[in-house]
Design a protein around this motif. Structure first.
Motif, short mmCIF file in Angstrom:
data_model
loop_
_atom_site.label_atom_id
_atom_site.label_comp_id
_atom_site.label_asym_id
_atom_site.label_seq_id
_atom_site.Cartn_x
_atom_site.Cartn_y
_atom_site.Cartn_z
N MET A 1 -31.37 11.79 82.66
CA MET A 1 -30.06 11.66 82.06
C MET A 1 -30.23 11.56 80.55
SD MET A 1 -28.58 7.78 82.97
CE MET A 1 -28.25 8.29 84.61
N THR A 2 -29.21 11.90 79.82
CA THR A 2 -29.27 11.92 78.36
C THR A 2 -29.15 10.50 77.79
OG1 THR A 2 -26.89 12.11 78.08
CG2 THR A 2 -28.13 14.17 78.33
N THR A 3 -29.36 10.39 76.50
CA THR A 3 -29.24 9.10 75.83
C THR A 3 -27.82 8.55 75.97
OG1 THR A 3 -30.93 9.75 74.25
CG2 THR A 3 -29.55 7.89 73.65
N ARG A 4 -26.85 9.40 75.80
CA ARG A 4 -25.45 8.95 75.92
C ARG A 4 -25.15 8.47 77.33
NH1 ARG A 4 -20.95 12.05 73.04
NH2 ARG A 4 -21.43 10.43 71.55
N GLN A 5 -25.61 9.21 78.33
CA GLN A 5 -25.39 8.80 79.72
C GLN A 5 -26.09 7.48 80.01
OE1 GLN A 5 -26.95 12.41 81.38
NE2 GLN A 5 -24.91 13.16 81.95
N THR A 14 -25.72 3.99 72.01
CA THR A 14 -26.80 4.97 72.03
C THR A 14 -27.92 4.55 71.08
OG1 THR A 14 -25.65 6.33 70.39
CG2 THR A 14 -25.37 6.94 72.70
N ARG A 15 -27.57 3.92 69.98
CA ARG A 15 -28.57 3.45 69.02
C ARG A 15 -29.48 2.40 69.66
NH1 ARG A 15 -31.08 5.42 65.12
NH2 ARG A 15 -30.87 4.41 63.15
N TYR A 16 -28.88 1.49 70.43
CA TYR A 16 -29.66 0.46 71.12
C TYR A 16 -30.64 1.10 72.09
CZ TYR A 16 -30.80 -3.65 73.87
OH TYR A 16 -31.48 -4.67 74.50
N VAL A 17 -30.18 2.07 72.86
CA VAL A 17 -31.03 2.75 73.85
C VAL A 17 -32.19 3.46 73.15
CG1 VAL A 17 -31.09 4.59 75.58
CG2 VAL A 17 -29.19 2.97 75.55
N LEU A 18 -31.90 4.17 72.07
CA LEU A 18 -32.96 4.87 71.34
C LEU A 18 -33.97 3.90 70.74
CD1 LEU A 18 -30.95 7.68 69.52
CD2 LEU A 18 -32.61 7.95 71.37
N ASP A 19 -33.50 2.84 70.15
CA ASP A 19 -34.40 1.84 69.57
C ASP A 19 -35.27 1.21 70.65
OD1 ASP A 19 -33.43 2.35 67.04
OD2 ASP A 19 -32.14 0.56 66.98
N ALA A 20 -34.68 0.88 71.80
CA ALA A 20 -35.44 0.28 72.91
C ALA A 20 -36.48 1.26 73.45
CB ALA A 20 -34.48 -0.16 74.02
N ALA A 21 -36.15 2.52 73.51
CA ALA A 21 -37.11 3.52 73.99
C ALA A 21 -38.25 3.72 72.99
CB ALA A 21 -36.39 4.85 74.24
N TYR A 29 -38.43 9.46 78.08
CA TYR A 29 -39.29 10.60 77.87
C TYR A 29 -38.70 11.49 76.79
CZ TYR A 29 -40.62 8.76 82.35
OH TYR A 29 -40.99 7.91 83.36
N GLN A 30 -39.45 11.70 75.71
CA GLN A 30 -38.96 12.50 74.60
C GLN A 30 -39.54 13.91 74.68
OE1 GLN A 30 -39.98 11.14 70.66
NE2 GLN A 30 -38.14 12.02 69.80
N ASN A 31 -38.71 14.90 74.41
CA ASN A 31 -39.20 16.27 74.36
C ASN A 31 -40.29 16.39 73.32
OD1 ASN A 31 -37.31 16.96 76.27
ND2 ASN A 31 -35.86 17.83 74.83
N ARG A 32 -41.11 17.39 73.43
CA ARG A 32 -42.28 17.54 72.56
C ARG A 32 -41.95 17.77 71.09
NH1 ARG A 32 -47.22 20.46 75.49
NH2 ARG A 32 -47.07 19.36 77.46
N GLY A 36 -37.28 15.63 69.17
CA GLY A 36 -36.73 16.05 70.45
C GLY A 36 -35.83 15.00 71.08
N SER A 37 -34.98 15.46 71.95
CA SER A 37 -34.04 14.56 72.61
C SER A 37 -34.77 13.73 73.67
CB SER A 37 -32.90 15.35 73.24
OG SER A 37 -33.41 16.25 74.20
N TRP A 38 -34.20 12.59 73.97
CA TRP A 38 -34.76 11.68 74.97
C TRP A 38 -34.08 11.89 76.31
CZ3 TRP A 38 -38.52 7.82 74.42
CH2 TRP A 38 -39.02 7.64 73.13
N ARG A 39 -34.83 11.63 77.38
CA ARG A 39 -34.30 11.66 78.74
C ARG A 39 -34.73 10.39 79.44
NH1 ARG A 39 -31.51 14.97 76.85
NH2 ARG A 39 -31.31 17.14 77.43
#
Length: 53
Positions: A1-5, A14-21, A29-32, A36-39
């Motif tokens: 699922m995407t960061t927003r989902q 979404t900022r919290y999720v990205l920072d935590a990841a 999992y980040q694209n190469r 890249g976008s996170w999943r």
């Protein structure tokens, strides 16, 4: 699922999720590509919620 989902599922921004990841608190999992976008897997998100984060 995407960061927003993932953010919607966790009821966080979404900022919290990205920072935590990025810091490894949340499994993602980040694209190469360098920017890249996170999943995220639903099972990882649910496990994170169960641990009381």
């Amino acid at each position: 699922m995407t960061t927003r989902q993932a953010a919607d599922h966790l009821q966080r921004s979404t900022r919290y999720v990205l920072d935590a990841a990025r810091c490894g608190e949340l499994v993602g999992y980040q694209n190469r590509a360098p920017h890249g976008s996170w999943r995220f897997k639903l099972s990882d998100l649910d496990g994170w919620l169960e641990r009381g984060r």
